[in-house]
Design a protein around this motif. Structure first.
Motif, mmCIF file in Angstrom:
data_model
loop_
_atom_site.group_PDB
_atom_site.id
_atom_site.type_symbol
_atom_site.label_atom_id
_atom_site.label_comp_id
_atom_site.label_asym_id
_atom_site.label_seq_id
_atom_site.Cartn_x
_atom_site.Cartn_y
_atom_site.Cartn_z
ATOM 1 N N CYS A 2 10.609 -5.579 -7.242
ATOM 2 C CA CYS A 2 9.070 -5.199 -7.068
ATOM 3 C C CYS A 2 8.959 -3.767 -6.607
ATOM 4 N N LEU A 3 7.925 -3.181 -6.843
ATOM 5 C CA LEU A 3 7.482 -1.975 -6.399
ATOM 6 C C LEU A 3 6.384 -2.668 -5.571
ATOM 7 N N VAL A 4 6.187 -2.013 -4.120
ATOM 8 C CA VAL A 4 5.212 -2.402 -3.257
ATOM 9 C C VAL A 4 4.228 -1.403 -2.765
ATOM 10 N N TYR A 5 2.897 -1.739 -2.754
ATOM 11 C CA TYR A 5 1.939 -0.668 -2.452
ATOM 12 C C TYR A 5 0.997 -1.503 -1.228
ATOM 13 N N GLY A 6 0.310 -0.553 -0.618
ATOM 14 C CA GLY A 6 -0.694 -1.063 0.533
ATOM 15 C C GLY A 6 -1.731 -0.175 0.718
ATOM 16 N N ARG A 7 -2.857 -0.546 1.212
ATOM 17 C CA ARG A 7 -3.945 0.370 1.523
ATOM 18 C C ARG A 7 -3.988 0.189 3.186
ATOM 19 N N LEU A 8 -4.034 1.431 3.539
ATOM 20 C CA LEU A 8 -4.001 1.675 5.112
ATOM 21 C C LEU A 8 -5.340 1.313 5.422
ATOM 22 N N ARG A 9 -5.277 0.906 6.609
ATOM 23 C CA ARG A 9 -6.312 0.271 7.438
ATOM 24 C C ARG A 9 -6.962 1.944 8.199
ATOM 25 N N PRO A 10 -8.355 1.712 8.113
ATOM 26 C CA PRO A 10 -8.916 3.133 8.675
ATOM 27 C C PRO A 10 -8.354 3.251 10.144
ATOM 28 N N GLY A 11 -7.791 4.550 10.496
ATOM 29 C CA GLY A 11 -7.148 4.922 11.560
ATOM 30 C C GLY A 11 -5.773 4.780 11.761
ATOM 31 N N VAL A 12 -5.115 4.045 10.768
ATOM 32 C CA VAL A 12 -3.605 4.068 10.852
ATOM 33 C C VAL A 12 -3.258 4.922 9.951
ATOM 34 N N SER A 13 -2.163 5.521 10.413
ATOM 35 C CA SER A 13 -1.463 6.616 9.837
ATOM 36 C C SER A 13 -0.181 6.237 9.078
ATOM 37 N N PRO A 14 0.400 6.758 8.126
ATOM 38 C CA PRO A 14 1.482 6.348 7.500
ATOM 39 C C PRO A 14 2.488 6.183 8.421
ATOM 40 N N GLY A 15 2.978 6.971 9.426
ATOM 41 C CA GLY A 15 3.929 6.970 10.417
ATOM 42 C C GLY A 15 3.828 5.635 11.141
ATOM 43 N N GLN A 16 2.521 5.095 11.694
ATOM 44 C CA GLN A 16 2.300 3.947 12.356
ATOM 45 C C GLN A 16 2.666 2.881 11.460
ATOM 46 N N ALA A 17 2.285 2.880 10.171
ATOM 47 C CA ALA A 17 2.683 1.692 9.194
ATOM 48 C C ALA A 17 3.980 1.572 8.932
ATOM 49 N N ARG A 18 4.825 2.582 8.870
ATOM 50 C CA ARG A 18 6.137 2.702 8.567
ATOM 51 C C ARG A 18 6.999 2.084 9.735
ATOM 52 N N ASP A 19 6.540 2.380 11.095
ATOM 53 C CA ASP A 19 7.157 1.913 12.400
ATOM 54 C C ASP A 19 7.020 0.325 12.582
ATOM 55 N N GLU A 20 5.873 -0.218 12.033
ATOM 56 C CA GLU A 20 5.441 -1.583 12.216
ATOM 57 C C GLU A 20 6.427 -2.241 11.068
ATOM 58 N N LEU A 21 6.433 -1.728 9.633
ATOM 59 C CA LEU A 21 7.304 -2.181 8.644
ATOM 60 C C LEU A 21 8.773 -2.706 8.982
ATOM 61 N N ASN A 22 9.237 -1.438 9.906
ATOM 62 C CA ASN A 22 10.734 -1.504 10.175
ATOM 63 C C ASN A 22 10.805 -2.399 11.254
ATOM 64 N N ALA A 23 9.906 -2.545 12.094
ATOM 65 C CA ALA A 23 10.035 -3.725 13.188
ATOM 66 C C ALA A 23 10.021 -5.018 12.282
ATOM 67 N N LEU A 24 9.130 -5.263 11.399
ATOM 68 C CA LEU A 24 9.180 -6.320 10.690
ATOM 69 C C LEU A 24 10.434 -6.589 9.809
ATOM 70 N N ARG A 25 10.895 -5.616 9.436
ATOM 71 C CA ARG A 25 12.253 -5.696 8.691
ATOM 72 C C ARG A 25 13.391 -6.535 9.383
ATOM 73 N N THR A 26 13.449 -6.378 10.841
ATOM 74 C CA THR A 26 14.255 -6.771 11.450
ATOM 75 C C THR A 26 14.252 -8.395 11.740
ATOM 76 N N ARG A 27 12.817 -8.899 11.442
ATOM 77 C CA ARG A 27 12.782 -10.266 11.560
ATOM 78 C C ARG A 27 13.013 -11.069 10.059
ATOM 79 N N LEU A 28 13.486 -10.340 9.019
ATOM 80 C CA LEU A 28 13.963 -11.215 7.884
ATOM 81 C C LEU A 28 15.332 -11.739 8.192
#
Length: 931
Positions: free
Chosen positions: A313-339
């Protein structure tokens, strides 16, 4: 005065220039009259008084210019003067202007057309609400694919996105709609390319399989009907689908009753609930036929690997207002460690712009268009060189004009600006004609591409309407071309010898034809670029023609291939029985000579199988055991494909196996395999063991590899080019199977695991007609693509790359050759006209017509010869890079490297011969009086 009031006053004065000029003239006349009266009172006559007043007053013209500079907008005023003069100069020389506009227009048109396609494919924003907030999630290791379980984990716990969605591609079989025959005409046929044709009662449809939040994430609603409901993307949800507007028109003629209609996809009834907007591809480059929820895929393709089992699968998302791509990246990498550990990948996640080709921020999306634009940029380079050559030749006629301008006080910069303005007008006119040319070319291309099997899907997403990017690109081309063809001539013509220029000695006796080294450089550059392109085109054309004469190791003529896709959910017994029945029915047709079934056919992509081979009583799991490729074939395979037997024997019906256990079976190997495994020995009677290593797992289609502890080589056959045209297969081991083919089900994504080869008795056309009749009457439920082995050959990367490269390079090279020929002709013709008096003097002093002809042609061919040498060297260097497309052709192919320069030199000679011949017909008495 402050700046603003002064600016307002200057603007007012600019638009009231005529009235102010009249007032200034009256004021100067009043001053002159008063001064003349004063001199008259001193005793001078009226004429003497007026003359003295004018001398004391000074130059009226200089005062007028100083007054205009002080009161108005001198820069804008001089620009308008340059434009007015430039338009007059263009109208004064319609022949030269038309030739320059046509030449540049072709170059700009080709570049604009290519950029328009790239703009439509890559640069236009997504069809989404606030597309800048939509991003794609990928991995730093250039991997953009995730399992559906990973996507679900991120979608459930991430707080950086207001919505996330997943997408994957699939091909379903649709019943109940007349199948398309596929394309076969137009450009593809002219290029020698062929495509498979669809037979049977079902046909493939391309599908975008998306999670339920895909359309809400983009903010896109259905054009007709509705998008998917959340419950339809849950296990056990109602099977539904949306159609693209393009597919709705193509297959259902926009019938309103299609909404709510039930379609049969892969044997499952699916309800149409909506129609997407016209040309909507979402985050894809092309427009799919249908859209389905992820949950429906498991019902439509139960044999395919599950979504949670692999990265699909290719995965896409819509950033919330005020959230930068860098902030979203950091959050996803933190969630990756919980897999869970087994589902975790080592690569860090990245968040970037949506990529129409998959990986966000991929370098290929930049490199490919840059290379393509660079290639077509050569056309514009040749065009600019051509026009520059004409301008340099034409500059002789303007030498006196420029000398006069400089002698009365014009600066060199002012003269260069005037000349560049004239060239800019020509360039803008060429840009307008180039836009018209690109529109015609794109319209023609779109019509032709639509003839290909997937042309309607590929072109639907290409919106070639002009936008601000295309307008900016055209203006950039105009600026580049203006500087490219106009700057050097302007600089050269603006530094003449004033004494000679004022006396008009440009055509003085003894002056050589090539007045300018710059002109020689331009002509040589044109010839070098043309030679490079034409040699490359010649080599690629010979390589693609050579592909049709290669010894492939088998006879591809009169061989038809049938790729059969069985309905999903078909049992192994049903597949085996149907395949056996179909092979027997085909063999009974009077138009068919023989039939064979194989896991794959030569030059047909897919179906490649590999196992480990042990030669002397060892096990495939032993360290250092080599791998080899193998093919499952029925006993009639070698006769049907025309693969010659070198030693030993072919398979018999008693050798055939049904399953994956080949213990004690007979095998046949290729010559290359025999040389590799038993160098210097006879392979016949040799024993070998083979099978998958323990750590290799199952094949991608879910089946197992063939295995044996002891099989015997009973035959050696000729090497074939099965994988690539460039070389024979390094290994080939053939294992005998029955027509049932071990009961193997269809593979991943609907691809068939067994291919049927049919050798026609006489005419391929008659055989195809008979096969079509059999399939439509006896097996309407099967999806079958028919092709011939020439189709497989002409769709190989080596053939397609060399053939399309040859066509593209030929078009560019021929355009460049035509423009260079026109440039050489125009340059020589103008120079001969300038030397008419000299030629007459030479002939009056005893020079023969042959001497005059030789003089002109020698000086014409000197820069051409230099260009040929440079182009030859460039082509030799480029041929090293092109080696992979040459299919064994000599890198310094004598036909291309000797024939093309000879043709180019001949064309240049002809281009210079006509004006040279006109020169030798000059009447000496007329020429001596020539001005």
């Amino acid at each position: 005065m402050t700046s603003l009031p002064r600016l307002v006053q200057r603007i007012r004065a600019f638009f009231s220039a005529q009235a102010i000029d009249c007032d200034f003239e009256q004021e100067m006349e009043s001053h002159l009259e008063l001064m003349a009266e004063d001199y008259a009172r001193r005793g001078l006559t009226t004429e003497e008084a007026r003359r003295a007043a004018r001398l004391q007053f000074g130059g009226a013209a200089q005062l007028r210019e100083a007054h205009r500079d002080a009161r108005g907008l001198p820069g804008l005023d001089s620009l308008l003067q340059d434009l007015r003069y430039g338009f007059r100069a263009v109208r004064k020389n319609p022949g030269f202007s038309g030739l320059a506009i046509l030449t540049l227009g072709i170059g700009m048109g080709v570049n604009t057309a290519v950029f328009t396609i790239y703009n439509a494919a890559m640069l236009r924003p997504l069809q989404a609400v606030d597309p800048g907030r939509v991003v794609q999630i990928g991995r730093a290791a250039h991997d953009a694919y995730f399992s559906y379980g990973e996507y679900g984990h991120y979608a459930s716990y991430s707080r950086s996105f207001s919505g996330m969605a997943a997408l994957t591609n699939f091909v379903f079989s649709m019943s109940g709609v007349p199948a398309s025959e596929g394309g076969g005409g137009g450009i593809a046929a002219a290029a020698g390319l062929q495509f498979p044709r669809n037979l049977g009662g079902s046909e493939p449809v391309t599908a975008a399989v998306v999670s339920g939040g895909y359309f809400p994430m983009l903010g896109v609603a259905a054009a007709t009907g509705r998008v998917f409901l959340p419950e339809e993307d849950l296990p056990g949800g109602q099977p539904v689908a949306m159609l693209s507007d393009n597919f709705w028109q193509r297959r259902f003629l926009r019938d309103p009753a299609t909404l709510g209609r039930t379609l049969r996809l892969n044997g499952v009834d699916v309800t149409v609930v909506g129609i997407t907007p016209r040309g909507f591809g979402g985050t894809l480059l092309t427009v799919p036929d249908i859209w389905t929820p992820m949950a429906v895929k498991t019902r439509l393709a139960p044999d395919a690997p599950g979504l949670a089992e692999r990265e699909c699968c290719l995965v896409y998302g819509r950033l919330r207002p005020g959230v930068s791509p860098g902030q979203a990246r950091d959050e996803l990498n933190a969630l990756r460690t919980r897999l869970p550990q087994e589902g975790r990948r080592n690569s860090q996640l990245i968040v970037g712009a949506v990529s129409r080709t998959g990986q966000p921020g991929g370098a290929a999306e930049i490199a490919a268009p840059v290379l393509l634009l660079g290639a077509v940029g050569l056309v514009l380079l040749i065009a600019c060189a051509n026009v520059a050559s004409l301008l340099l030749a034409r500059s002789a006629a303007r030498r006196r004009e420029i000398a006069i301008r400089l002698s009365i006080g014009a600066s060199r910069g002012r003269v260069v600006r005037q000349l560049l303005t004239e060239n800019g007008i020509v360039s803008l006119c060429a840009a307008a004609s180039g836009v018209l040319f690109s529109w015609w070319a794109l319209s023609f291309l779109m019509r032709e591409v639509a003839n290909s099997p997937f042309g309607d899907v590929a072109t639907a997403a290409l919106n070639v309407a002009p936008d601000h990017r295309i307008l900016g690109y055209i203006l950039l081309l105009s600026l580049i071309s203006t500087m490219g063809f106009g700057l050097a001539p302007a600089l050269e013509v603006s530094r003449p010898n004033l004494s000679a220029g004022l006396k008009d000695e440009g055509a003085a006796f003894g002056g050589r034809l090539r007045k300018s080294r710059m002109r020689d450089l331009v002509v040589g550059a044109q010839v070098a670029v043309c030679l490079l392109l034409l040699i490359c085109a010649g080599m690629l054309a010979r390589a693609s023609a050579r592909a049709l004469r290669l010894d492939l190791g088998f006879d591809y003529r009169n061989v038809i291939s049938l790729e059969v896709v069985f309905p999903p959910g078909s049992s192994a017994a049903k597949i085996a029985a149907t395949r056996t029945q179909l092979a027997e029915e085909l063999e009974r047709l009077p138009e068919v000579r023989s039939v064979a079934v194989a896991s794959r056919l030569p030059l047909v992509h897919g179906g490649m199988r590999e196992f480990a081979v042990s030669l002397r009583g060892g096990s495939p799991d032993d360290a250092g055991t080599p791998n080899a490729w193998y093919t499952l074939v029925t006993p009639g395979y070698f006769n049907t494909l025309g693969v010659p037997l070198v030693r030993g024997r072919y398979f018999t019906s008693q050798d055939a196996r049904d399953g994956v256990n080949y213990e004690g079976s007979a095998v046949i190997v290729s010559e290359a395999t025999a040389r590799l495994f038993w160098p210097g020995e006879d392979a016949l009677g040799k024993s070998l063991a083979f099978g998958a290593r323990k750590d290799s797992g199952r094949l991608s289609d879910g089946s197992e590899d063939a295995h044996s502890a002891s099989s015997v080589v009973v035959g050696v056959v000729k090497d074939v080019r099965s994988w690539r045209l460039e070389r024979v297969d390094p290994t080939d081991i053939y294992l005998p199977v029955t027509s049932a083919f071990g009961g193997t089900a269809s593979g991943t994504n609907g691809r068939p695991m067994g291919v049927i080869a049919v050798r026609a008795r006489s005419s391929e056309g008659n055989t195809v007609t008979a096969v079509r009749r059999l399939l439509q009457s006896g097996h309407p439920e099967l999806q079958i693509a028919i092709g011939d082995m020439r189709t497989a050959l002409t769709t190989q990367n080596g053939f397609v790359g060399s053939r399309l490269g040859a066509i593209g390079a030929s078009i560019i090279g021929i355009l460049g050759l035509l423009m260079a020929s026109v440039g050489i002709y125009g340059t020589v013709a103008f120079a001969v006209t300038q030397r008419t008096q000299e030629i007459g003097v030479r002939m009056a002093l005893g020079a023969s017509r042959r001497d005059v002809l030789g003089l002109v042609l020698i000086e014409t061919m000197r820069p051409v010869a230099v260009g040929l040498v440079v182009g030859f060297g460039l082509a030799a260097a480029v041929s090293i890079v092109m080696h992979s497309f040459l299919l064994g052709l000599n890198r310094l192919d004598p036909v291309a490297f000797l024939g093309v320069p000879a043709i180019l030199a001949g064309v240049a000679l002809v281009a210079g011969y006509a004006p040279a011949r006109r020169a030798m017909r000059v009447d000496p008495m007329i020429a001596l009086r020539y001005e």
